[in-house]
Design a protein around this motif. Structure first.
Motif, PDB file in Angstrom:
ATOM      1  N   GLU A 108       0.823  -1.210   0.000  1.00 35.32           N
ATOM      2  CA  GLU A 108       0.000   0.000   0.000  1.00 35.32           C
ATOM      3  C   GLU A 108       0.856   1.259   0.000  1.00 35.32           C
ATOM      4  OE1 GLU A 108      -2.770  -0.288   3.221  1.00 35.32           O
ATOM      5  OE2 GLU A 108      -3.568  -2.193   2.511  1.00 35.32           O
ATOM      6  N   GLY A 109       1.929   1.239  -0.763  1.00 34.54           N
ATOM      7  CA  GLY A 109       2.802   2.404  -0.895  1.00 34.54           C
ATOM      8  C   GLY A 109       3.746   2.632   0.271  1.00 34.54           C
ATOM      9  N   LYS A 110       3.735   1.765   1.260  1.00 43.76           N
ATOM     10  CA  LYS A 110       4.622   1.913   2.417  1.00 43.76           C
ATOM     11  C   LYS A 110       5.701   0.848   2.356  1.00 43.76           C
ATOM     12  CE  LYS A 110       1.019   3.812   5.314  1.00 43.76           C
ATOM     13  NZ  LYS A 110       0.238   3.679   6.530  1.00 43.76           N
ATOM     14  N   LYS A 111       6.914   1.227   2.746  1.00 49.51           N
ATOM     15  CA  LYS A 111       8.040   0.296   2.735  1.00 49.51           C
ATOM     16  C   LYS A 111       8.450  -0.035   4.166  1.00 49.51           C
ATOM     17  CE  LYS A 111       9.916   1.920  -1.625  1.00 49.51           C
ATOM     18  NZ  LYS A 111      11.067   2.468  -2.328  1.00 49.51           N
ATOM     19  N   ALA A 112       8.951  -1.234   4.326  1.00 44.99           N
ATOM     20  CA  ALA A 112       9.436  -1.670   5.633  1.00 44.99           C
ATOM     21  C   ALA A 112      10.614  -2.601   5.423  1.00 44.99           C
ATOM     22  CB  ALA A 112       8.335  -2.377   6.410  1.00 44.99           C
ATOM     23  N   VAL A 113      11.465  -2.659   6.423  1.00 47.56           N
ATOM     24  CA  VAL A 113      12.600  -3.574   6.406  1.00 47.56           C
ATOM     25  C   VAL A 113      12.311  -4.675   7.419  1.00 47.56           C
ATOM     26  CG1 VAL A 113      15.070  -3.824   6.850  1.00 47.56           C
ATOM     27  CG2 VAL A 113      14.214  -1.755   5.751  1.00 47.56           C
ATOM     28  N   VAL A 114      12.363  -5.917   6.943  1.00 44.86           N
ATOM     29  CA  VAL A 114      12.093  -7.073   7.796  1.00 44.86           C
ATOM     30  C   VAL A 114      13.227  -8.077   7.623  1.00 44.86           C
ATOM     31  CG1 VAL A 114       9.583  -6.784   7.720  1.00 44.86           C
ATOM     32  CG2 VAL A 114      10.712  -8.199   6.008  1.00 44.86           C
TER      33      VAL A 114
END
Length: 143
Positions: A108-114
């Motif tokens: 949804e247009g959001k980035k995250a680092v996992v």
């Protein structure tokens, strides 16, 4: 005068017919039991391989809940040079564990680092190679 009794004996043909009937009934039943035991062994092996993979992912998941240093240190030590860590469990399950602590995802247009963890378990059963693969994205939620 003595009484003479006549006994009719069982002929060889009757014995063979009886044996054929018994074979027709019992051979499929024995095959059913044999295939059931084989299926149970396969299921047990597959479940054990899955549990081994899950356990390895849980170790890294636990490290991700402590702090960033724990995750980076554990993953850094386990996967020096970027190669998967390989080892054998119970003398027959060959495990390859790989992790990327800086895996980027977007939704949804959001980035995250996992942390992306992938565990593969290979073994042999009845002369056939078997394989289970488990992959997980672990969010860094520090306590």
């Amino acid at each position: 005068m003595s009484e003479v009794r006549k006994f009719r004996g069982v002929t060889l043909v009757e014995i063979l017919v009886a044996l054929a009937i018994l074979a027709a009934v019992f051979i499929p039943a024995f095959e059913l039991f044999r295939s059931g035991a084989s299926t149970a062994r396969y299921t047990e092996d597959r479940l054990r391989a899955f549990l081994i993979a899950q356990q390895q992912i849980e170790i890294l998941k636990h490290a991700c809940t402590i702090n960033k240093y724990s995750t980076d240190k554990l993953v850094g030590e386990l996967f020096k040079g970027g190669n998967p860590r390989r080892f054998v469990v119970e003398g027959r399950y060959h495990v390859a564990l790989a992790a990327d602590t800086n895996f980027q995802v977007e939704a949804e247009g959001k980035k995250a680092v996992v942390c992306n963890v992938k565990c593969e378990v290979d073994w042999e059963a009845n002369g056939e190679a078997r394989h289970v693969e488990l992959e997980a994205l672990i969010d860094r939620v520090y306590r």
